[in-house]
Design an enzyme around this catalytic site. Structure first.
Site, PDB file in Angstrom:
ATOM      1  NE  ARG A 250      -9.712  -5.046  14.901  1.00  0.00           N
ATOM      2  CZ  ARG A 250      -9.736  -5.565  13.668  1.00  0.00           C
ATOM      3  NH1 ARG A 250      -8.830  -5.224  12.783  1.00  0.00           N
ATOM      4  NH2 ARG A 250     -10.689  -6.406  13.317  1.00  0.00           N
TER       5      ARG A 250
ATOM      6  N   GLY B 291     -12.038 -13.240   1.875  1.00  0.00           N
ATOM      7  CA  GLY B 291     -10.634 -13.626   1.980  1.00  0.00           C
ATOM      8  C   GLY B 291     -10.203 -14.466   0.791  1.00  0.00           C
TER       9      GLY B 291
ATOM     10  CB  VAL C  97      -3.598  -2.912  -6.671  1.00  0.00           C
ATOM     11  CG1 VAL C  97      -3.309  -3.655  -7.959  1.00  0.00           C
ATOM     12  CG2 VAL C  97      -4.472  -1.685  -6.939  1.00  0.00           C
TER      13      VAL C  97
ATOM     14  CG  HIS D  45     -18.575  -6.782   5.040  1.00  0.00           C
ATOM     15  ND1 HIS D  45     -17.248  -7.044   5.342  1.00  0.00           N
ATOM     16  CD2 HIS D  45     -19.162  -8.003   4.940  1.00  0.00           C
ATOM     17  CE1 HIS D  45     -17.055  -8.347   5.425  1.00  0.00           C
ATOM     18  NE2 HIS D  45     -18.210  -8.957   5.174  1.00  0.00           N
ATOM     19  CG  ASN D  46     -14.132  -4.582   5.895  1.00  0.00           C
ATOM     20  OD1 ASN D  46     -14.872  -5.383   5.324  1.00  0.00           O
ATOM     21  ND2 ASN D  46     -12.864  -4.458   5.578  1.00  0.00           N
TER      22      ASN D  46
ATOM     23  CE  LYS E 121      -3.997  -5.644   5.109  1.00  0.00           C
ATOM     24  NZ  LYS E 121      -4.781  -6.857   5.485  1.00  0.00           N
TER      25      LYS E 121
ATOM     26  CE1 TYR F  82     -11.666  -3.679  10.757  1.00  0.00           C
ATOM     27  CE2 TYR F  82     -10.921  -2.395  12.634  1.00  0.00           C
ATOM     28  CZ  TYR F  82     -10.725  -2.859  11.347  1.00  0.00           C
ATOM     29  OH  TYR F  82      -9.592  -2.492  10.656  1.00  0.00           O
TER      30      TYR F  82
ATOM     31  CB  ALA G 245      -6.999   0.979  -0.496  1.00  0.00           C
TER      32      ALA G 245
ATOM     33  N   GLY H  97      -6.256 -11.594  -6.136  1.00  0.00           N
ATOM     34  CA  GLY H  97      -6.434 -11.359  -7.579  1.00  0.00           C
ATOM     35  C   GLY H  97      -6.374 -12.650  -8.364  1.00  0.00           C
TER      36      GLY H  97
ATOM     37  CB  SER I 235     -16.449  -9.765   1.837  1.00  0.00           C
ATOM     38  OG  SER I 235     -16.176 -10.347   3.087  1.00  0.00           O
TER      39      SER I 235
END
Ligand code: 6PG
Length: 488
Positions: free
Chosen positions: A290, A133, A77, A188-189, A263, A193, A79, A17, A131
């Site tokens: 994972r 980071g 914040v 995207h995530n 996450k 992965y 999710a 943020g 996206s």
């Protein structure tokens, strides 16, 4: 300041943020951030570039009152409930036409619900994927906004200013209606992965079978990053191998536990793919691996029971490593293909009007899955906007055909030597199946009809058919026996 009002407000001054806000301030916007934690608001102000207008406050009311109207407020914040809490706290303070943006990794169904909830009050709610980071947020992320188009127009110049740029083009575009922004970020995530899983498999292969040291691996990935595999994830991987551990003096990567965290966005991608349905086995495999990484004690026991030892190969390593690179390239294309095919299907099913060309365009820079491959996909999708799957693009087909033999060879090598390459295998399996005009699923249809009268379709006429299989099989057996042995 011309007036005392701020252009943009941020709720949640964690690293993402505050970095996003500082980036906006560097682009000449007057910004204000809210966090209950006074240390964070102070840090925000301390970190601001000299000459920029940045303020931190510890009450939501202070922030809202100092924003230019109609207001532009974003939250970063965690999710879930925190997002609903922020909305509920904001509602008594905001007015009709204000824009509220959720820049976190919210599940798209939550975003859909919130869009409706706020629309009834005349407030524009946008779900927006961000996206890149911490570094991306500060220097230029890839931004995936969706929802109300009029709200998008009001924040467009600001988001274009803060986003990453590729060939001078901003890595932000309107992704589509309703929850499209968060949907695109979720996928995207999922791709993230899959690519990370594939990279970890080739790392395993090169380290444990081809006997490459961390220094060798750093060099290999660095070289790969100069060629067609050029991408953020390959780049950071090469750096990881060189980092020393302050505690043991070993390379840090060797001291990190193999239990992978998550996450949940990869899992959401797989879950939603099943719902649509669309087939994304390489993403599914990445999620599954994972999960399996968490079963450490059982894996330890199993490795003892099955004596899962790997004998290193000491010859022809360079030759094999070249093949590994090409195999990874092949599998990475497949990972993107699955994600994009999912977006294509989801866009139609959920009426989101997502432009795949815009998606790959803004993924070219700033985001975690940025890679030179996205330029190839961008060209293909610009040429044919209706492309259901990028595997159907002639240029992509050329790349896959060139590397197909290498992925087969690398999988062979891995299988022979007990190196698990579930991601690579799933990518090749998907490719082989996608290229098969007649799958063996006719047999599955027959079985379903046999035990459950589920009916089947025929290749020669329309309609649904059911067969009394058992009776017919008995008759057929009898007939067969008679022709084999006419006297009996
Ligand atoms: C990004 C990342 C980011 C993601 C983390 C953690 O695009 O910047 O995708 O949004 O949340 O990388 O993801 P996992 O904890 O699920 O691995």
């Amino acid at each position: 300041m011309e007036n005392n009002l701020y252009d943009f407000g941020m709720i949640g001054l964690g690293v993402m943020g505050s970095n996003f806000l500082l980036n906006m301030a560097d682009n000449n916007y007057k910004v204000i951030g809210f966090d209950l934690d006074a240390a964070k608001t102070k840090k925000l102000e301390d970190e601001a570039t000299k000459g920029t207008t940045v303020k931190g406050v510890t009450t939501l009311q202070e922030m809202v009152l100092q924003l230019d109207k109609p207001r532009r407020i974003m939250m970063l914040v965690p999710a879930g409930k925190p997002v609903d809490d922020v909305i509920n706290n904001l509602l008594p303070l905001v007015e009709k036409d204000d824009v509220i943006i959720d820049g976190g990794n919210s599940h798209y169904t939550d975003t859909l619900r919130r869009v409706k909830q706020l629309d009834e009050k005349g407030i524009h709610f946008m779900g927006m994927g961000v996206s890149g980071g911490e570094e991306g947020a500060r220097r230029g992320p890839s931004i995936m906004p969706g929802g109300d188009i009029s709200a998008w127009k009001r924040v467009k110049p600001m988001l274009e200013a803060v986003s990453a740029k590729v060939n001078g083009e901003p890595c932000v575009a309107y992704m589509g209606k309703d929850a499209a922004g968060h949907y695109v970020k979720m996928v995207h995530n999922g791709i993230e992965y899959a690519i990370m899983q594939l990279i970890s498999e080739v790392y395993d292969l090169m380290k444990n079978l081809l006997d490459q040291s961390n220094n060798d691996l750093a060099k290999i990935f660095k070289e790969w990053n100069k060629e067609e595999l050029e991408s953020f994830l390959i780049e950071i991987t090469s750096e990881i191998f060189l980092k020393d551990d302050d505690i043991t003096g070993n390379r840090l990567v060797d001291d990190i536990s193999d239990k992978a965290g998550s996450k949940g966005t990869g899992k959401w991608t797989s879950q939603d793919a099943m719902e649509l349905p669309v087939s994304i086995p390489t993403i599914d495999a990445a999620v599954a691996m994972r999960t399996l990484s968490g079963y450490k004690d059982e894996r330890k026991l199993a490795s003892e029971i099955y004596q899962h030892e790997i004998k290193k190969i000491k010859h022809k390593q360079d030759h094999e490593i070249k093949k590994v690179k090409d195999a990874l390239y092949f599998a990475m294309i497949i990972a993107y293909a699955q994600g994009l095919a999912m977006l294509n299907k989801a866009s139609a099913e959920l009426s989101m009007d997502i432009s795949l060309a815009d998606v790959v365009k803004i993924w070219r820079g700033g985001c975690i899955i940025r890679s030179s491959l996205l330029e190839v996909f961008y060209k293909a999708l610009k040429k044919d906007k209706q492309l259901a799957n990028i595997l159907l693009s002639k240029n992509v087909a050329k790349l896959l055909s060139k590397n197909e033999k290498y992925i087969r060879s690398v999988i062979n090598l891995a299988v022979k030597n007990k190196i698990p390459v579930t991601g690579l295998m799933s990518a090749l399996g998907y490719f082989d199946t996608y290229c098969t005009e007649r799958m063996p699923t006719n047999l599955i249809q027959a079985q379903r009809d046999f035990f459950g009268a589920h009916t089947y379709e025929r290749i020669d006429k329309e309609g649904k058919f059911h067969t009394e299989w058992h009776e017919e099989v008995v008759q057929a057996d009898k007939k067969h026996a008679e022709t084999e042995n006419p006297q009996s």
